[in-house]
Design an enzyme around this catalytic site. Structure first.
Site, PDB file in Angstrom:
ATOM      1  N   ASP B 269       0.803  -1.417  -0.965  1.00  0.00           N
ATOM      2  CA  ASP B 269       0.076   0.277  -0.261  1.00  0.00           C
ATOM      3  C   ASP B 269       1.004   1.244   0.151  1.00  0.00           C
ATOM      4  OD1 ASP B 269      -2.418   1.235   2.425  1.00  0.00           O
ATOM      5  OD2 ASP B 269      -2.400   1.602   0.013  1.00  0.00           O
ATOM      6  N   ASP B 376      -8.857  -0.523   2.990  1.00  0.00           N
ATOM      7  CA  ASP B 376      -9.271  -0.832   4.595  1.00  0.00           C
ATOM      8  C   ASP B 376      -9.724  -1.100   5.940  1.00  0.00           C
ATOM      9  OD1 ASP B 376      -8.532   3.133   3.369  1.00  0.00           O
ATOM     10  OD2 ASP B 376      -6.468   0.959   3.749  1.00  0.00           O
TER      11      ASP B 376
END
Lengths: 256, 458
Positions: B269, B376
Site C-alpha cells: 500500500d 482499509d
C-alpha cells in the site's frame, strides 16, 4: 455465574465511567481523540512493564516461589511507576498540542483547556486500565462455573468490579492532580499522585482480605476527588450553591 | 488510501442532509467564484490549515495550476470562522472515520465470537495454495511467505490490469466487474452469513422468508451503493460488505499467512500510493487529468451537506458534467481490493461553471468529508478479527489491537491534514496493530493473567 452477574459487574465497573464519557466527552471529537490517545499511552506503558516483568521471570528460576512473588511485586511497582511516567509524557504531548491548537485558532485560544485535557486523559487512562483488568473476567462470567469452589473468595467478581470502578475514578482524579502539578511546577502534587497509586496497588496485595484493599482505595478516592475538585476551582460554597440550586429547581450555573 | 473530500453535493437541488439522496458518485462541486479562488491561491498554506487550502489540496499536488478552477470557496464571510473551524473539522473527520471503522470491527468481532463457522478451518482460497499443516516451523514459515507472495502478486496483477483498463477507458468492463463483485457480496455472502447466524442461534427460517429478506437486502444494497441512496444507508451497506469480506478472509486465510499478508499488504500500500510509478498513484493522476471522480462504490465517504436557505443552484450548467461521472466508476473486485486499490483517490474537482451571482445569497454550509477505501476497512477488521479468533489472551488482545488501529488512523489523518494528498491508510495502523497483537499476546497476557490470579491491580 449468570447474565445477572455479567451485567451487574459490567455496570458496577464501567457504569460511572460510561456516564462520564457520555455526558462530558462523547459530544466533542477532540476529547474523544484525547481519550483514545490516553488509552494508547496507558497501553504502551503496560506493554513496556510487561516486557520487563517477562524478561525477569524468564531469566529466573520458575520453581522458586518466593522469588516469583518478589518479581511480581517488583513488576507491579514498576508498572505503576511506568504508568505515571507515561502520564507525564502524555502531559508533555498535550502541552505541545495545546500550543498547536492555539496557533491554529483565530483568536489565540485553544478550543480545549489543559484542565479539560487533564480530565479526559485521566478518564482515558482509567478506562483502559479498567478494561484490561475487567474484560476477561466479564467474559468468563458469562460462561459456566462456580466462583470460589476451590476455597477462594466467592466475592471475586463483585470485588473486582468495585476495584475497577474505584481505579477508573482514581485515574481520572490523578490525571487532574498530576497535570495541575506539572502546570504549576508543584512537585509535591506529582509525588502525592505517585504515592497514592503505589498505595492503592500495594493495598491490593491484601486481597482476598478485601477490607484491606477496597476500604483504603475508596478513602483515597474520596481524598483525591475532593482535592481535584478544589484544584479545578470548586469550593465548599460552589458545592452548597449547586445543591441548593437543585433543591430550588433552578438550573445551576456551574463553571466548567 | 485516505483522502479529503471537498463536498459531495447532490446532483439535484441541495436538500437537508437527512432527506437528500446522496448520489454514489461524487458530484461536481459548483465552483463558487473563480475570482475568490484566485485570491486565495497565492496564500501560503504552510501552517495555517484553512479549509480552502485543505480542500484544494488533492489537486495541488497532482496538477499545480488547476487548483483555482474547481475549488469551491464557500462564503467569504465565513472565512474568519474557517480558521477555528478547520481544526474542529479535523477532529470531526477523525471521529467520522472512527465510528464506521469501530462499527465494522464490532460486527466482525461479534460474529467471530459467536458464530463458530468463521473460525473453523474449511479449506483455503486458491490464492493461498500452500497448506500450513506442516510439522516443522521453518516449513510453515516458508509456506506462509509463499502464500503471501502469491496473494500479493495476484493483487498487483489485478491492480495493474485495472489501471490499464482505466487508462484505455474500458469503463463498461470496469463497471460490469464492479457490479458483479457487489452482487456476489450482497447476495451470496449475505446468504451464507445469515444461514450461519441462524444455525448458531437455532432459529428456523423458511425459504420464502429467506428469499424475501435476502432479495430486499441485496437489491437495496445494489441501488444504494451503485446509484443513489440516503447517505447513512449507503454507509451502512459499505460497512456491512466490508465486514462480510473481512469475515471471508478470516475464515479462509491460514494463520501465519494472514499475518504475513497483512504486513506485506501495508508495505505494498505504501509503495503503490507513494511511489511515482505506483499503480494507484498512476490511477489517481489519470483520474485527475481527466477530471473524473474517484470510485464511488468502493470508497466510504463521510461527507454530509447541510443547506441553509434554499436557492436552487443552476443545475442546467451542471448537466454536461454528469456524463463523465457515470463513466468514471472504477471497478475493483471487493475481495481483493486492498486499501490502496483504486478506492482511495483524492477527490478531483471538476471545473464546473460558476454559479450565477444570485447564488451568492445562498447560505450553503457544506461539511467536508474524508474518504476511506473499503480495503482499509476490510484489513483493519481482518486484523482485529484474527486477534479475536486466535489470541489466547482473548479480549485484551482484541482491545489492544482496536486501540492501536484507531491511533494509527488518527495519525494517518494527521499526516493527511499536513501533506494534503492521498495517503495510504494501511501502513501505520497495521504496523501498530501487528506490534500490539504480538506483544499483547505474548508479553501482556501472562502478566495480566498472573495479576488476575492474585487479584492484584496496577
Amino acid at each position: 455465574m449468570t447474565l445477572a452477574v455479567f451485567f451487574g459487574c459490567t455496570f458496577i465497573a464501567f457504569g460511572p465511567a460510561f456516564g462520564l464519557f457520555l455526558f462530558t466527552i462523547a459530544h466533542d471529537p477532540l476529547r474523544i481523540i484525547i481519550l483514545i490517545a490516553g488509552a494508547f499511552f496507558w497501553l504502551v506503558s503496560l506493554l513496556l512493564s510487561s516486557l520487563i516483568w517477562f524478561i525477569a521471570v524468564k531469566a529466573s528460576d520458575p520453581r522458586d516461589e518466593l522469588l516469583q512473588k518478589g518479581l511480581l511485586i517488583f513488576g507491579v511497582m514498576f508498572s505503576v511507576l511506568l504508568q505515571e511516567a507515561f502520564r507525564f509524557l502524555y502531559y508533555k504531548l498535550l502541552r505541545k498540542a495545546i500550543e498547536g491548537l492555539m496557533a491554529l485558532s483565530e483568536d489565540g485560544c485553544s478550543p480545549i483547556s489543559i484542565q479539560q485535557m487533564a480530565y479526559v486523559a485521566g478518564v482515558g487512562f482509567g478506562l483502559m486500565s479498567g478494561a484490561f483488568s475487567m474484560i476477561n473476567l466479564l467474559a468468563d462470567a458469562l460462561g459456566p462455573g462456580t466462583v470460589g469452589i476451590h476455597g477462594d473468595s466467592q466475592l471475586y467478581f463483585l470485588t473486582s468490579a468495585f476495584m475497577t470502578m474505584v481505579l477508573i475514578f482514581l485515574h481520572t482524579f490523578w490525571g487532574i492532580l498530576f497535570f495541575h502539578g506539572c502546570e504549576h511546577q508543584r512537585w509535591w502534587e506529582i509525588t502525592a499522585v505517585i504515592a497514592m497509586h503505589l498505595a492503592v496497588s500495594g493495598s491490593t496485595f491484601c486481597n482476598p482480605l478485601y477490607v484491606g484493599s477496597l476500604v483504603p482505595s475508596y478513602l483515597l478516592m474520596a481524598t483525591a476527588a475532593a482535592w481535584a475538585y478544589l484544584l479545578s476551582g470548586g469550593s465548599a460554597q460552589n458545592l452548597q450553591r449547586f445543591l441548593l440550586c437543585l433543591q430550588s429547581g433552578a438550573s445551576p450555573q456551574l463553571g466548567s | 488510501m485516505i483522502t479529503f473530500m471537498n463536498n459531495s453535493d447532490s446532483e439535484e437541488e441541495p436538500c437537508n442532509e437527512r432527506t437528500s439522496l446522496m448520489s454514489a458518485e461524487s458530484p461536481p462541486v459548483p465552483s463558487y467564484q473563480d475570482g475568490l479562488h484566485a485570491s486565495e491561491a497565492g496564500e501560503v498554506q504552510a501552517h495555517r490549515k484553512r479549509r480552502t487550502g485543505s480542500s484544494r489540496s488533492p489537486n495541488d499536488t497532482a496538477d499545480g495550476e488547476m487548483s483555482d478552477s474547481g475549488v469551491p470557496v464557500r462564503e467569504s464571510t465565513l472565512e474568519n470562522e474557517e480558521e477555528e473551524l478547520t481544526l474542529k473539522y479535523g477532529a470531526k473527520h477523525v471521529i467520522m472515520l472512527f465510528v464506521p471503522v469501530t462499527l465494522c470491527m464490532i460486527v466482525v468481532v461479534a460474529t467471530i465470537k459467536s458464530v463458530r463457522f468463521y473460525t473453523e478451518k474449511n479449506g483455503q482460497l486458491i490464492y493461498t495454495p500452500f497448506s500450513e499443516d506442516t510439522p516443522s516451523v521453518g516449513q510453515r514459515l516458508l509456506n506462509s511467505v509463499l502464500n503471501t507472495i502469491i496473494m500479493i502478486s495476484v493483487i498487483v496483477v489485478m491492480t495493474v490490469f485495472l489501471v490499464l483498463l482505466y487508462k484505455y477507458r474500458c469503463y463498461k468492463f470496469i463497471h460490469g466487474w464492479l457490479i458483479l463483485s457487489s452482487l456476489m457480496l450482497l447476495f451470496l455472502f449475505t446468504y451464507i452469513y445469515l444461514g450461519e447466524v441462524l444455525k448458531t442461534y437455532n432459529v428456523a427460517m423458511d425459504y420464502p422468508t429467506l428469499f424475501l429478506i435476502i432479495w430486499n437486502f441485496g437489491a437495496v444494497g445494489m441501488i444504494c451503493i451503485h446509484w443513489k441512496g440516503p447517505l447513512q444507508l449507503q454507509q451502512a451497506y459499505l460497512i456491512m460488505i466490508s465486514a462480510l469480506m473481512a469475515l471471508v478472509f478470516i475464515k479462509y486465510l491460514p494463520e501465519w499467512s494472514a499475518w504475513v499478508i497483512l504486513g506485506a499488504i501495508s508495505i505494498y500500500d505504501l509503495m503503490a500510493v507513494l511511489c511515482p510509478k505506483g499503480p494507484l498513484r498512476m490511477l489517481v493522476e489519470t483520474a485527475q487529468e481527466r477530471n473524473e471522480p474517484i470510485f464511488p462504490a468502493l470508497i466510504y465517504s463521510s461527507a454530509m451537506i447541510w443547506t441553509v436557505g434554499m436557492a436552487k443552484p443552476d443545475t442546467a450548467a451542471r448537466g454536461p458534467i454528469q456524463q463523465t461521472w457515470d463513466a468514471a466508476e472504477d471497478g475493483r473486485e471487493n475481495h481483493r481490493s486492498p486499501s490502496h486499490a483504486g478506492s482511495q483517490m483524492p477527490e478531483t474537482r471538476s471545473p464546473v461553471p460558476t454559479r450565477p451571482t444570485t447564488s451568492l445569497e445562498e447560505l450553503e454550509e457544506e461539511e467536508r468529508g474524508v474518504k476511506l477505501g473499503l480495503g482499509d476497512f476490510i484489513f483493519y477488521s481482518v486484523l482485529v478479527g484474527k486477534a479475536a479468533a486466535t489470541a489466547s489472551g482473548d479480549w485484551n488482545t482484541t482491545l489492544a489491537c482496536f486501540v492501536a488501529i484507531l491511533i494509527g488512523l488518527c495519525l494517518t489523518l494527521l499526516l493527511l491534514a499536513v501533506f494534503k494528498k492521498a495517503l495510504p491508510a494501511l501502513p501505520i495502523s497495521i504496523t501498530f496493530g501487528l506490534v500490539f497483537y504480538f506483544s499483547t499476546d505474548n508479553l501482556v497476557r501472562p502478566f495480566m493473567d498472573t495479576l488476575a490470579f492474585h487479584q492484584l491491580y496496577i
